[in-house]
Design a protein around this motif. Sequence first.
Motif, PDB file in Angstrom:
ATOM      1  N   GLN A  23      26.209 -48.863  61.587  1.00  0.00           N
ATOM      2  CA  GLN A  23      25.047 -49.232  60.792  1.00  0.00           C
ATOM      3  C   GLN A  23      25.187 -50.648  60.240  1.00  0.00           C
ATOM      4  O   GLN A  23      26.287 -51.212  60.199  1.00  0.00           O
ATOM      5  CB  GLN A  23      24.859 -48.260  59.622  1.00  0.00           C
ATOM      6  CG  GLN A  23      24.507 -46.842  60.026  1.00  0.00           C
ATOM      7  CD  GLN A  23      24.294 -45.955  58.821  1.00  0.00           C
ATOM      8  OE1 GLN A  23      25.011 -46.044  57.813  1.00  0.00           O
ATOM      9  NE2 GLN A  23      23.300 -45.081  58.907  1.00  0.00           N
ATOM     10  N   GLU A 108      14.662 -39.433  56.682  1.00  0.00           N
ATOM     11  CA  GLU A 108      15.296 -39.427  55.364  1.00  0.00           C
ATOM     12  C   GLU A 108      16.380 -40.488  55.314  1.00  0.00           C
ATOM     13  O   GLU A 108      17.231 -40.588  56.199  1.00  0.00           O
ATOM     14  CB  GLU A 108      15.901 -38.054  55.083  1.00  0.00           C
ATOM     15  CG  GLU A 108      16.512 -37.934  53.691  1.00  0.00           C
ATOM     16  CD  GLU A 108      17.097 -36.561  53.420  1.00  0.00           C
ATOM     17  OE1 GLU A 108      18.058 -36.476  52.622  1.00  0.00           O
ATOM     18  OE2 GLU A 108      16.608 -35.573  54.016  1.00  0.00           O
ATOM     19  N   ASN A 109      16.345 -41.320  54.283  1.00  0.00           N
ATOM     20  CA  ASN A 109      17.324 -42.403  54.175  1.00  0.00           C
ATOM     21  C   ASN A 109      17.346 -42.918  52.745  1.00  0.00           C
ATOM     22  O   ASN A 109      16.544 -43.761  52.359  1.00  0.00           O
ATOM     23  CB  ASN A 109      16.968 -43.536  55.142  1.00  0.00           C
ATOM     24  CG  ASN A 109      18.091 -44.555  55.287  1.00  0.00           C
ATOM     25  OD1 ASN A 109      19.256 -44.240  55.078  1.00  0.00           O
ATOM     26  ND2 ASN A 109      17.741 -45.773  55.654  1.00  0.00           N
ATOM     27  N   TYR A 119      12.162 -40.827  52.140  1.00  0.00           N
ATOM     28  CA  TYR A 119      11.907 -41.045  53.563  1.00  0.00           C
ATOM     29  C   TYR A 119      11.461 -42.487  53.784  1.00  0.00           C
ATOM     30  O   TYR A 119      10.869 -43.112  52.902  1.00  0.00           O
ATOM     31  CB  TYR A 119      10.848 -40.069  54.072  1.00  0.00           C
ATOM     32  CG  TYR A 119      11.313 -38.641  54.039  1.00  0.00           C
ATOM     33  CD1 TYR A 119      11.896 -38.052  55.156  1.00  0.00           C
ATOM     34  CD2 TYR A 119      11.208 -37.885  52.869  1.00  0.00           C
ATOM     35  CE1 TYR A 119      12.353 -36.736  55.117  1.00  0.00           C
ATOM     36  CE2 TYR A 119      11.664 -36.578  52.821  1.00  0.00           C
ATOM     37  CZ  TYR A 119      12.227 -36.008  53.945  1.00  0.00           C
ATOM     38  OH  TYR A 119      12.690 -34.721  53.895  1.00  0.00           O
ATOM     39  N   VAL A 133      20.166 -49.564  58.286  1.00  0.00           N
ATOM     40  CA  VAL A 133      19.606 -49.081  59.545  1.00  0.00           C
ATOM     41  C   VAL A 133      20.680 -49.057  60.622  1.00  0.00           C
ATOM     42  O   VAL A 133      21.718 -49.720  60.494  1.00  0.00           O
ATOM     43  CB  VAL A 133      18.433 -49.973  60.003  1.00  0.00           C
ATOM     44  CG1 VAL A 133      17.284 -49.928  59.000  1.00  0.00           C
ATOM     45  CG2 VAL A 133      18.884 -51.404  60.234  1.00  0.00           C
TER      46      VAL A 133
END
Length: 353
Positions: A23, A108-109, A119, A133
């Motif tokens: 990520q 969901e993050n 979300y 991301v």
Amino acid sequence: MVREPGTPPEVAEIHLPEVGPGQVRVRIRAAGVCHSDLSMVNGTLTPPHPLVLGHEAAGEVAEVGAGVTRVAVGDHVALNWAPPCRECWFCTHGEPWLCSTANVAALENGSTLDGVPVYVTLGLGAFAEQVVVPAHAVIPVPAALDHAGAALLGCSVLTGTGAVRTTAGVSEGDAVLVIGLGGVGLSVVAAARAARAAAVIAVDVSPAKKDLAAAAGATDFVVAGDTLSKDVRALTGGRGADHAFECVGRAATIRSAWRATRRGGQVTVVGMGRGDDMLQLSALDIFSSARTLRSSVYGSSDPDVELPVLAREVVAGELRLDHLITDRIGLAGVPAAFDRMARGEGARSVVVF
């Protein structure tokens, strides 16, 4: 962030997740306000909430996780809201824009300050100072490219240009019709003109879009109405357009594009519409007109390959983007940008951090 369906967007603090293996954390510098974001709040799409909007964005890499070699801290990047997995049937058969794992409305993050899961739109949620991301959701771009321009490349420009170059294959001398002159539609106009189309007929419900259409390269401007097919045929020797691009996402405008296209011509749907907006065409018309009707998802493009090409064209002065940005705003200006979009005013509003 939109806390519940039907409520207006608001500026709020959230907790981002820690950067894990594979990520990256990106400091967002610019984010375009796209019609897909409006679709998340007007009922066209029904994502889970609370929802962080935004997906057309660019910035600088602030942190990389273990195993990331694609980018390094400090790199300038554009975000890719539909990163292909490179492993599914579509990816291995040359159609990464149809990847089985991409094009997810929301993931969901992160969480609110009181622990409620958050979300993010199209896996990004880029109306934010920073995002975390997957590394394959960022694409390096030249530092010479300004962040606002890089942001637009990630959605409106790639979508519109790809629809012309890849999906439809517009050729020199073609007559092109473009219905809907938002950021994507204006990108279609510019790409068609760059392909040396003989006529680029731009159509919108707002007469105020005439100057924007001309700046993008349109040869003609028509206000949308009941006589559109007749108006287009008058500009194309009585035949109709060789290529029509529908950039609105409504059954009514798809039908208008269909009727204004010549026999044997192509209609490409670029706008994303509602699931309950049904399109009806007669079986006889489909047979006798010999027209082709198709859609263009993300410009039928592989962003990892084609976005850097567009970035180089912008830096070299071969592709202009200045006519696409009509408003530069802060995060608090997003609701007003949605209002302008709903009224058909301007081209792109860009959030600048």
